[in-house]
Design an enzyme around this catalytic site. Sequence first.
Site, PDB file in Angstrom:
ATOM      1  N   ASN A   1       0.627  -1.500  -0.114  1.00 22.93           N
ATOM      2  CA  ASN A   1      -0.202   0.189  -0.305  1.00 22.93           C
ATOM      3  C   ASN A   1       0.571   1.318   0.215  1.00 22.93           C
ATOM      4  OD1 ASN A   1      -2.218  -1.904   0.458  1.00 22.93           O
ATOM      5  ND2 ASN A   1      -2.715  -1.375   1.701  1.00 22.93           N
TER       6      ASN A   1
ATOM      7  N   ARG B   1      -8.450  -1.373  -7.208  1.00 22.95           N
ATOM      8  CA  ARG B   1      -9.566  -0.019  -6.936  1.00 22.95           C
ATOM      9  C   ARG B   1      -8.655   0.415  -6.950  1.00 22.95           C
ATOM     10  NH1 ARG B   1     -13.512  -0.111  -5.206  1.00 22.95           N
ATOM     11  NH2 ARG B   1     -14.076   2.072  -4.613  1.00 22.95           N
TER      12      ARG B   1
ATOM     13  N   PRO C   1     -16.750   4.239  -1.321  1.00 23.49           N
ATOM     14  CA  PRO C   1     -16.731   5.529  -2.673  1.00 23.49           C
ATOM     15  C   PRO C   1     -15.556   6.192  -2.746  1.00 23.49           C
ATOM     16  CG  PRO C   1     -18.222   5.774  -0.466  1.00 23.49           C
ATOM     17  CD  PRO C   1     -17.301   3.863  -0.426  1.00 23.49           C
TER      18      PRO C   1
ATOM     19  N   ASP D   1     -16.043   9.508  -3.096  1.00 27.83           N
ATOM     20  CA  ASP D   1     -16.270  11.113  -2.827  1.00 27.83           C
ATOM     21  C   ASP D   1     -15.769  11.799  -2.604  1.00 27.83           C
ATOM     22  OD1 ASP D   1     -16.934   9.325  -1.033  1.00 27.83           O
ATOM     23  OD2 ASP D   1     -17.788  11.154  -0.013  1.00 27.83           O
ATOM     24  N   GLN D   2     -14.655  12.063  -1.867  1.00 23.91           N
ATOM     25  CA  GLN D   2     -13.799  12.579  -0.695  1.00 23.91           C
ATOM     26  C   GLN D   2     -12.787  12.760  -2.024  1.00 23.91           C
ATOM     27  OE1 GLN D   2     -14.515  13.606   2.258  1.00 23.91           O
ATOM     28  NE2 GLN D   2     -16.642  12.534   1.561  1.00 23.91           N
TER      29      GLN D   2
ATOM     30  N   ASP E   1      -6.785  -3.711   7.922  1.00 23.23           N
ATOM     31  CA  ASP E   1      -6.021  -5.001   7.616  1.00 23.23           C
ATOM     32  C   ASP E   1      -5.631  -6.679   8.584  1.00 23.23           C
ATOM     33  OD1 ASP E   1      -6.582  -3.704   4.492  1.00 23.23           O
ATOM     34  OD2 ASP E   1      -5.104  -3.099   5.389  1.00 23.23           O
TER      35      ASP E   1
ATOM     36  N   ILE F   1     -14.141   0.203   9.751  1.00 18.69           N
ATOM     37  CA  ILE F   1     -13.604   0.601   8.658  1.00 18.69           C
ATOM     38  C   ILE F   1     -14.979  -0.340   7.425  1.00 18.69           C
ATOM     39  CG2 ILE F   1     -11.932   1.181   6.841  1.00 18.69           C
ATOM     40  CD1 ILE F   1     -10.785   2.248  10.017  1.00 18.69           C
TER      41      ILE F   1
HETATM   42  N1  EPU Z   1     -14.700   6.528   2.020  1.00 21.60           N
HETATM   43  C1  EPU Z   1     -15.153   7.474   1.462  1.00 21.60           C
HETATM   44  N2  EPU Z   1     -15.580   8.178   1.033  1.00 21.60           N
HETATM   45  C2  EPU Z   1     -14.015   8.638   0.078  1.00 21.60           C
HETATM   46  C3  EPU Z   1     -12.839   7.426   0.005  1.00 21.60           C
HETATM   47  C4  EPU Z   1     -13.168   6.861   1.212  1.00 21.60           C
HETATM   48  O1  EPU Z   1     -16.514   7.057   2.427  1.00 21.60           O
HETATM   49  O2  EPU Z   1     -14.300   8.967  -0.377  1.00 21.60           O
HETATM   50  C5  EPU Z   1     -14.347   5.376   2.809  1.00 21.60           C
HETATM   51  C6  EPU Z   1     -14.599   4.128   3.211  1.00 21.60           C
HETATM   52  O3  EPU Z   1     -15.983   3.447   2.285  1.00 21.60           O
HETATM   53  C7  EPU Z   1     -14.120   3.572   4.239  1.00 21.60           C
HETATM   54  C8  EPU Z   1     -12.959   4.946   4.981  1.00 21.60           C
HETATM   55  O4  EPU Z   1     -13.292   5.515   4.035  1.00 21.60           O
HETATM   56  O5  EPU Z   1     -15.156   3.335   5.017  1.00 21.60           O
HETATM   57  C9  EPU Z   1     -12.037   4.085   4.777  1.00 21.60           C
HETATM   58  O6  EPU Z   1     -11.972   3.453   3.589  1.00 21.60           O
HETATM   59  P1  EPU Z   1     -10.428   4.711   2.600  1.00 21.60           P
HETATM   60  O7  EPU Z   1     -10.362   5.418   1.732  1.00 21.60           O
HETATM   61  O8  EPU Z   1      -9.147   5.103   4.069  1.00 21.60           O
HETATM   62  O9  EPU Z   1      -9.639   3.397   2.112  1.00 21.60           O
HETATM   63  P2  EPU Z   1      -8.684   2.825   0.311  1.00 21.60           P
HETATM   64  O10 EPU Z   1      -8.015   4.465   0.241  1.00 21.60           O
HETATM   65  O11 EPU Z   1      -9.692   2.573  -0.157  1.00 21.60           O
HETATM   66  C10 EPU Z   1      -7.012   1.306   1.834  1.00 21.60           C
HETATM   67  C11 EPU Z   1      -6.235   0.017   1.386  1.00 21.60           C
HETATM   68  C12 EPU Z   1      -6.416  -0.951   1.929  1.00 21.60           C
HETATM   69  C13 EPU Z   1      -6.821  -0.444   3.281  1.00 21.60           C
HETATM   70  C14 EPU Z   1      -7.605   0.561   3.432  1.00 21.60           C
HETATM   71  C15 EPU Z   1      -7.830   0.934   5.094  1.00 21.60           C
HETATM   72  C16 EPU Z   1      -4.499   0.688  -0.553  1.00 21.60           C
HETATM   73  C17 EPU Z   1      -4.410   0.857  -2.212  1.00 21.60           C
HETATM   74  N3  EPU Z   1      -5.797   0.075  -0.161  1.00 21.60           N
HETATM   75  O12 EPU Z   1      -7.786   2.163   0.609  1.00 21.60           O
HETATM   76  O13 EPU Z   1      -5.876  -1.950   1.874  1.00 21.60           O
HETATM   77  O14 EPU Z   1      -7.721  -1.443   3.946  1.00 21.60           O
HETATM   78  O15 EPU Z   1      -6.783   1.505   3.619  1.00 21.60           O
HETATM   79  O16 EPU Z   1      -6.595   1.127   5.473  1.00 21.60           O
HETATM   80  O17 EPU Z   1      -3.485   1.606   0.231  1.00 21.60           O
HETATM   81  C18 EPU Z   1      -6.026  -4.576   1.625  1.00 21.60           C
HETATM   82  O18 EPU Z   1      -4.441  -4.139   1.407  1.00 21.60           O
HETATM   83  O19 EPU Z   1      -6.498  -5.668   1.321  1.00 21.60           O
HETATM   84  C19 EPU Z   1      -6.473  -3.039   1.358  1.00 21.60           C
HETATM   85  C20 EPU Z   1      -7.709  -3.052   1.138  1.00 21.60           C
END
Ligand code: EPU
Length: 427
Positions: free
Chosen positions: A26, A95, A125, A127-128, A307, A329
Amino acid sequence: MTRGGVFLIRGGRRLEGRIAPGGAKNAILPIMAASVLTDETVSIENVPRLLDVEVFSEIVRELGGKVVRENGRVTIQGGTLRETTVPFELAQKIRASVLLMGPILARFGRVEVPVPGGCDIGDRPIDQHLKAFESMGAKVERVHGQWVLSCRKLKGARVDFDVRTVTGTENVLMAAVLAEGTTVITNAAMEPEVVDLARCLKEMGAAIEGEGTPVITVEGVNSLKGVSHTVLPDRIEAATLLLAGVITGGSVFVEGVRPELMEAVLDKVDQAGAVVTVNDGGVGAAATGRLKSVNVSTSPFPGFPTDVQAQFMACMCIADSVSTIEENIFENRFRHVAELRRLGADITVSGRVAVVRGVERLQGAPVTATDLRASAGLVLAGLVAEGETEVREIVHLDRGYESLEEKLNALGAEIMRVEGEKIENPA
Ligand code: EPU
């Protein structure tokens, strides 16, 4: 490298020894995305062979960049990159392709990214991300299933995240480094992988302050230069290996990982009754009899990582009492529960809370992995289940762990990978 297939695990072996994790997936993915910000060459060191890295490399190539892998080094030349549309087929596979939004927009003033669908662990999503780019002056449109973002020149802005998002913070960071003026991100993600990205961007010439805190300030610069960056060790792989030792009643020391990045996990391992060792060389845990049931609640860093939730739940399945595991999360990250039950675990789920009643023993059975970390949880459970556990759809595991079976076998496990489908009744 597409491997996948099935793991056949002979449970009951006590794991013991020292092992090193690879570089953090990540952190690697956003840094690969950041390489698009410069014409010069970006070399990333300590990159394990992961399916996600392979797919991301393919996307960068499709966009016109050059990506070469040599041993543990991935070299990216973004100078030849011209295309601004992230290809649909590849984006569906990963993703994290959304991470290209910020850098491509910042460099070319335009980007088209397929609207991400739901995924194995929730809606997820963006959206942020979109709201932030809008506040930086981008026009955001949804056209035939794609997010189309365009702008003349991105402008620094105040970005107040309503939700603490890891890839959202990274995306904005990568856009802000080439934007005009100052960007202030509040409620920023503090994950070590965000910090590693910021460190890499700074080595490329970016002006960033406050990474690792909830407020990050970025002063836009005109251009960035090439760099050779060594990514930090994967704290999630480290936790998985540590828990593999703990669940088998063994003792594993994970080399190279920074203990301060694993505090929440180490605290829980300690509460579960294992003896935790921490020193400059890494972290270790040694089981001392039956594990104690402890409650876990996932939250953004420095909290307990989502994770590691599935792997920790596997440990609690054979602990001495009742534990609750709260997933805060992602809304659908309990798909391993039904599979753990096949192995004899006693788990009930209500909303975001799983109640795990420890049982004396698990029994081997065929189970199916549903996502990356769920796979890891099932493998850990298989290590301690009596008899043989067959974990199907191991391709999920290969997205984020390089040859996990070889590492576990080096510690004394007995895992065989059967690539492709398992052959029924082999002659
Ligand atoms: N969220 C929103 N809107 C947004 C972005 C996020 O509502 O615009 C919500 C998500 O739906 C979730 C929460 O915010 O409920 C946190 O999501 P986040 O955006 O932090 O997750 P991510 O960036 O998509 C990364 C890792 C994931 C890890 C999460 C949480 C990468 C490539 N992926 O995902 O890694 O679980 O942060 O720490 O960095 C994994 O390695 O298995 C994995 C899924």
